[in-house]
Motif scaffolding. Structure first.
Motif, PDB file in Angstrom:
ATOM      1  N   PHE A  81       0.815  -1.212   0.000  1.00 29.77           N
ATOM      2  CA  PHE A  81       0.000   0.000   0.000  1.00 29.77           C
ATOM      3  C   PHE A  81       0.851   1.265   0.000  1.00 29.77           C
ATOM      4  N   ILE A  82       1.902   1.292   0.806  1.00 31.01           N
ATOM      5  CA  ILE A  82       2.724   2.506   0.894  1.00 31.01           C
ATOM      6  C   ILE A  82       3.413   2.779  -0.433  1.00 31.01           C
ATOM      7  N   ALA A  83       4.034   1.733  -1.009  1.00 30.50           N
ATOM      8  CA  ALA A  83       4.749   1.918  -2.273  1.00 30.50           C
ATOM      9  C   ALA A  83       3.789   2.209  -3.424  1.00 30.50           C
ATOM     10  N   LEU A  84       2.576   1.639  -3.339  1.00 35.19           N
ATOM     11  CA  LEU A  84       1.620   1.761  -4.434  1.00 35.19           C
ATOM     12  C   LEU A  84       0.756   3.016  -4.328  1.00 35.19           C
ATOM     13  N   PHE A  85       0.744   3.638  -3.168  1.00 32.26           N
ATOM     14  CA  PHE A  85      -0.182   4.751  -2.926  1.00 32.26           C
ATOM     15  C   PHE A  85      -0.136   5.838  -4.000  1.00 32.26           C
ATOM     16  N   PRO A  86       1.046   6.319  -4.415  1.00 35.56           N
ATOM     17  CA  PRO A  86       1.048   7.379  -5.444  1.00 35.56           C
ATOM     18  C   PRO A  86       0.380   6.957  -6.746  1.00 35.56           C
ATOM     19  N   ALA A  87       0.420   5.654  -7.038  1.00 39.10           N
ATOM     20  CA  ALA A  87      -0.149   5.164  -8.297  1.00 39.10           C
ATOM     21  C   ALA A  87      -1.642   4.926  -8.218  1.00 39.10           C
ATOM     22  N   ILE A  88      -2.213   4.924  -7.008  1.00 40.78           N
ATOM     23  CA  ILE A  88      -3.648   4.657  -6.868  1.00 40.78           C
ATOM     24  C   ILE A  88      -4.357   5.745  -6.071  1.00 40.78           C
ATOM     25  N   SER A  89      -3.666   6.840  -5.783  1.00 40.83           N
ATOM     26  CA  SER A  89      -4.242   7.871  -4.910  1.00 40.83           C
ATOM     27  C   SER A  89      -5.520   8.476  -5.481  1.00 40.83           C
ATOM     28  N   THR A  90      -5.538   8.742  -6.782  1.00 41.85           N
ATOM     29  CA  THR A  90      -6.717   9.367  -7.386  1.00 41.85           C
ATOM     30  C   THR A  90      -7.928   8.453  -7.328  1.00 41.85           C
ATOM     31  N   THR A  91      -7.719   7.182  -7.628  1.00 43.76           N
ATOM     32  CA  THR A  91      -8.862   6.262  -7.590  1.00 43.76           C
ATOM     33  C   THR A  91      -9.335   6.022  -6.165  1.00 43.76           C
ATOM     34  N   LEU A  92      -8.426   6.074  -5.189  1.00 44.16           N
ATOM     35  CA  LEU A  92      -8.843   5.957  -3.795  1.00 44.16           C
ATOM     36  C   LEU A  92      -9.752   7.123  -3.409  1.00 44.16           C
ATOM     37  N   VAL A  93      -9.401   8.311  -3.881  1.00 46.13           N
ATOM     38  CA  VAL A  93     -10.213   9.496  -3.588  1.00 46.13           C
ATOM     39  C   VAL A  93     -11.609   9.349  -4.176  1.00 46.13           C
ATOM     40  N   THR A  94     -11.691   8.966  -5.453  1.00 47.08           N
ATOM     41  CA  THR A  94     -12.999   8.854  -6.106  1.00 47.08           C
ATOM     42  C   THR A  94     -13.826   7.722  -5.509  1.00 47.08           C
ATOM     43  N   LEU A  95     -13.182   6.611  -5.177  1.00 47.42           N
ATOM     44  CA  LEU A  95     -13.911   5.484  -4.588  1.00 47.42           C
ATOM     45  C   LEU A  95     -14.427   5.825  -3.195  1.00 47.42           C
ATOM     46  N   ILE A  96     -13.572   6.436  -2.383  1.00 49.58           N
ATOM     47  CA  ILE A  96     -13.970   6.768  -1.009  1.00 49.58           C
ATOM     48  C   ILE A  96     -15.125   7.764  -1.000  1.00 49.58           C
ATOM     49  N   THR A  97     -15.017   8.810  -1.815  1.00 44.34           N
ATOM     50  CA  THR A  97     -16.098   9.805  -1.849  1.00 44.34           C
ATOM     51  C   THR A  97     -17.383   9.221  -2.425  1.00 44.34           C
ATOM     52  N   THR A  98     -17.264   8.284  -3.357  1.00 39.83           N
ATOM     53  CA  THR A  98     -18.455   7.648  -3.921  1.00 39.83           C
ATOM     54  C   THR A  98     -19.127   6.744  -2.899  1.00 39.83           C
ATOM     55  N   ILE A  99     -18.334   5.998  -2.148  1.00 41.33           N
ATOM     56  CA  ILE A  99     -18.886   5.119  -1.111  1.00 41.33           C
ATOM     57  C   ILE A  99     -19.599   5.933  -0.038  1.00 41.33           C
ATOM     58  N   LEU A 100     -18.990   7.045   0.353  1.00 43.66           N
ATOM     59  CA  LEU A 100     -19.544   7.845   1.442  1.00 43.66           C
ATOM     60  C   LEU A 100     -20.684   8.751   0.995  1.00 43.66           C
ATOM     61  N   LEU A 101     -20.522   9.397  -0.160  1.00 41.73           N
ATOM     62  CA  LEU A 101     -21.440  10.460  -0.544  1.00 41.73           C
ATOM     63  C   LEU A 101     -22.282  10.144  -1.776  1.00 41.73           C
ATOM     64  N   GLY A 102     -21.992   9.051  -2.461  1.00 43.56           N
ATOM     65  CA  GLY A 102     -22.704   8.739  -3.684  1.00 43.56           C
ATOM     66  C   GLY A 102     -21.934   9.213  -4.905  1.00 43.56           C
ATOM     67  N   ARG A 103     -22.566   9.137  -6.069  1.00 46.96           N
ATOM     68  CA  ARG A 103     -21.868   9.399  -7.324  1.00 46.96           C
ATOM     69  C   ARG A 103     -21.862  10.890  -7.696  1.00 46.96           C
ATOM     70  N   PHE A 104     -21.491  11.729  -6.723  1.00 49.53           N
ATOM     71  CA  PHE A 104     -21.325  13.156  -7.023  1.00 49.53           C
ATOM     72  C   PHE A 104     -20.214  13.358  -8.044  1.00 49.53           C
ATOM     73  N   PHE A 105     -19.220  12.474  -8.033  1.00 52.02           N
ATOM     74  CA  PHE A 105     -18.141  12.578  -9.014  1.00 52.02           C
ATOM     75  C   PHE A 105     -18.711  12.520 -10.433  1.00 52.02           C
ATOM     76  N   CYS A 106     -19.614  11.565 -10.670  1.00 53.52           N
ATOM     77  CA  CYS A 106     -20.186  11.392 -12.008  1.00 53.52           C
ATOM     78  C   CYS A 106     -21.068  12.570 -12.397  1.00 53.52           C
ATOM     79  N   GLY A 107     -21.834  13.078 -11.443  1.00 54.04           N
ATOM     80  CA  GLY A 107     -22.791  14.123 -11.752  1.00 54.04           C
ATOM     81  C   GLY A 107     -22.236  15.535 -11.725  1.00 54.04           C
ATOM     82  N   TRP A 108     -21.126  15.739 -10.981  1.00 55.40           N
ATOM     83  CA  TRP A 108     -20.631  17.092 -10.748  1.00 55.40           C
ATOM     84  C   TRP A 108     -19.191  17.319 -11.187  1.00 55.40           C
TER      85      TRP A 108
END
Length: 519
Positions: A48-75
Motif C-alpha cells: 500500500f505505501i509503495a503503491l499509494f502514489p499510483a492509486i491515490s486518485t482512484t482511492l479518492v474517487t472510490l472513497i467519496t463515492t462510497i460515502l457520498l454517492g456518485r457526485f463525481f459522475c454528476g458534478w
C-alpha cells in the motif's frame, strides 16, 4: 413556456466546467489506477505505501463515492459533462425526442458490466496493451492535441464519435450503457450516506422526476432512491412541484446546495491531501496504459560512467530535453530541462515517469494514462542520455538505439550471446537466416505497416517498404534512414529517427517479424 434553470443546476454546470479545465483526465486516471491496483493484487505485489502514489486518485474517487454517492459522475466527470452538453444542445437546437422503454433501458445498462468484465479478464489480467488505442476516454483526453493524436487514437476517436451521436438522442448515453468506471461506482455507491427520499403517497400519477432523471431511473416506483445508477444530479429535487423529494442524511433532510458543497469540498480536500502524501513518499509507481514500444530497454545490470549527461526525445513535439546524473554506475537523478509539450499532459508524465525510471534503473517503464506521448518522450530522452553514459563501456547491454557497424557485428560473433540476447525480440544480429524473401508487419502510429525483407547468404540484403497507414511527413523521415541502418547493422535495434520514433519502431518491428519467419 421555457423552464427556469435552477440555481442548483447552474452550480452543477459551473462545477463541471471547472473540473473540465483543471482536471480533464480525472475519469481516465481513476479507471486506469483501478487497473493498476488490480494488477498488483493478482501479481502478489501489493504494497500500500509503495503503491499509494499510483492509486491515490482512484482511492479518492472510490472513497467519496462510497460515502457520498456518485457526485463525481454528476458534478466532476468531464466525460459525463460532455454527454450533458451534447444532449442539451441537441434537445434545444434539434428538438430531439427519443424515448427508450424501461425494459430496453435495463437491458442496455448491463452492457457496461459486460465491458468491465472484458477489461478485467482480457486487458488487466493479461496486461494486454493492444486495445489502448480503442479507448474513447484516451481519445477524449487528447482532444487539445487532435491533429497529432488522431493518428495514434484513430479507432478511439471513431468510438468517441459513436458515443457523441448516442448522447445527442439519449441523455448520459455513455454513462448509462457503456461506462466501465460507472459500473464500479454503481456497486460502491449503494452504501452512500446521502440518500434521496421521495414518499410517493403524494405523487399520484406524476412522473416528472422519472421523466427528468438523467440516468433513466424509474423513480416513480420507489419512496427512496437506492439505485446505484443515481449520479446525484438532483434534477428530481428541482422538478418536484410538491417539494416531495428531499436529500437525506442519517434520517434528516439536508439542503441540496449544502450537500453538493460538502461533496465537492470533501473530494477536493482528500484529493489535495493525497497529492501531498504522494509527493512525500520516496517511491512512485506509474499508471497502467500503453507501454513504450520496442527497442527501449536499459537493464538494471548496465553500468554507466559517472557524470551528468543530457538527452533529447520527442513527445507530442520534439526537443524534450533532460539531464541524467549517474553515480556509482547507476541512475541517481533525472532533471527535466525543457519541452514544448502541453503542460497539463506533461505534468502528469513528469511527476511519475522519472521516478519510475530511477526505481527500475530502466527506461521501459509504464506510461501515464492520458499522457502517453509525453511519457514516451521522457523515456526516449533519458535513454538518449544513457547511451552517452555507456558509450565507452566495455560491456554495453543497453539495447536501445545501439548503432553497430558490420565490423563490430562480425567481431561480436566470437562472443557467447548474453541472456538478454536470447530473450530480446528486437535483435537480429548473430542470427543465421534462410535465403529468400519474407514479408513482415508492424505497428507505427497505426497498424498494417508492411515490409519485404530479402535474405542472401544468410544476411539481410534488401528491405522494401510495401504499404503503411502512417503520416507521410513522419514516415518519410524514418523510411529514408531506418532500413539502411538495419542492413548496415544486420540488426533491428538501430536508432529511431528523431521526430518519427513511432514510424521508426514500426519499421523495426515489421522487419523483425519478417526475420522471425526466415529463421
Amino acid at each position: 413556456m421555457n423552464k427556469k434553470i435552477s440555481i442548483l443546476q447552474i452550480a452543477r454546470f459551473i462545477s463541471q466546467t471547472i473540473f473540465l479545465f483543471l482536471l480533464p483526465g480525472l475519469f481516465v486516471l481513476s479507471f486506469s489506477q483501478i487497473g493498476t491496483l488490480y494488477s498488483n493484487i493478482i501479481k502478489g505485489n501489493f504494497n500500500f505505501i509503495a503503491l499509494f502514489p499510483a492509486i491515490s486518485t482512484t482511492l479518492v474517487t472510490l472513497i467519496t463515492t462510497i460515502l457520498l454517492g456518485r457526485f463525481f459522475c454528476g458534478w466532476m466527470c468531464s466525460f459525463g459533462f460532455m454527454n450533458d452538453v451534447i444532449y442539451m444542445l441537441s434537445s434545444k437546437i434539434f428538438k430531439t425526442k427519443f424515448k427508450i422503454s424501461e425494459k430496453t433501458d435495463k437491458f442496455l445498462k448491463t452492457l457496461k458490466y459486460i465491458l468491465l468484465i472484458f477489461i478485467v479478464l482480457f486487458i488487466w489480467t493479461t496486461a494486454n496493451k493492444s486495445l489502448d488505442n480503442f479507448s474513447p476516454w484516451n481519445a477524449f483526453a487528447q482532444i487539445p492535441n487532435f491533429k497529432t493524436a488522431i493518428f495514434q487514437y484513430s479507432l478511439g476517436f471513431l468510438i468517441l464519435g459513436i458515443i457523441i451521436a448516442g448522447a445527442a438522442f439519449v441523455e448520459r448515453f455513455f454513462c448509462r450503457y457503456l461506462c466501465p468506471l460507472g459500473a464500479i461506482f454503481t456497486l460502491t455507491s449503494k452504501f452512500r450516506l446521502f440518500k434521496i427520499n421521495k414518499p410517493n403517497d403524494k405523487c399520484g400519477k406524476c412522473r416528472l422526476c422519472t421523466n427528468n432523471c438523467a440516468m433513466g431511473i424509474d423513480l416513480y416506483k420507489y419512496p427512496k432512491v437506492k439505485s446505484g445508477e443515481c449520479i446525484d444530479c438532483l434534477k428530481c429535487l428541482d422538478v418536484c412541484p410538491r417539494k416531495n423529494t428531499n436529500l437525506n442524511i442519517a434520517g434528516e433532510n439536508i439542503n441540496p446546495t449544502l450537500a453538493s458543497s460538502i461533496a465537492i469540498a470533501t473530494f477536493a480536500g482528500v484529493y489535495a491531501m493525497s497529492n501531498v502524501v504522494s509527493s512525500a513518499l520516496p517511491n512512485r509507481n506509474s499508471n497502467t496504459t500503453l507501454s513504450l514500444t520496442s527497442g527501449t530497454t536499459a537493464t538494471p545490470s548496465v553500468k554507466y560512467r559517472d557524470g551528468t549527461y543530457t538527452g533529447t526525445g520527442t513527445g507530442f513535439n520534439p526537443n524534450l530535453n533532460v539531464s541524467v546524473t549517474i553515480k556509482n554506475g547507476k541512475i541517481s537523478n533525472i532533471e527535466l530541462l525543457s519541452n514544448d509539450e502541453t503542460p497539463r499532459f506533461f505534468d502528469r508524465a513528469s511527476s511519475t515517469v522519472p521516478n519510475e525510471i530511477i526505481k527500475a534503473q530502466a527506461t521501459n517503464v509504464d506510461t501515464v494514462s492520458g499522457a502517453t506521448r509525453s511519457s514516451n518522450g521522457i523515456m526516449e530522452a533519458v535513454q538518449n542520455a544513457l547511451d552517452k553514459a555507456s558509450a565507452s563501456s566495455t560491456t554495453n547491454t543497453a539495447t536501445n538505439y545501439n548503432n553497430k557497424t558490420n565490423s563490430e557485428t562480425q567481431n561480436s560473433t566470437t562472443e557467447a550471446p548474453s541472456a538478454q540476447d536470447n530473450t530480446s525480440s528486437n535483435t537480429a544480429s548473430l542470427a543465421s537466416y534462410k535465403d529468400g524473401t519474407y514479408t513482415g508487419t508492424g505497428t507505427g502510429f497505426n497498424p498494417n505497416l508492411n515490409v519485404s525483407v530479402t535474405i542472401k547468404s544468410g544476411k539481410i540484403s534488401n528491405i522494401e517498404l510495401l504499404s503503411n497507414d502512417e503520416t507521410p511527413r513522419f514516415f518519410d523521415r524514418a523510411s529514408s534512414t531506418v532500413p539502411d541502418e538495419i542492413i548496415k547493422a544486420q540488426a533491428t535495434n538501430v536508432d529511431a529517427v528523431s521526430g518519427a520514433t513511432r514510424s521508426s519502431n514500426g519499421i523495426m518491428e515489421a522487419v523483425q517479424n519478417a526475420l522471425d519467419k526466415a529463421k
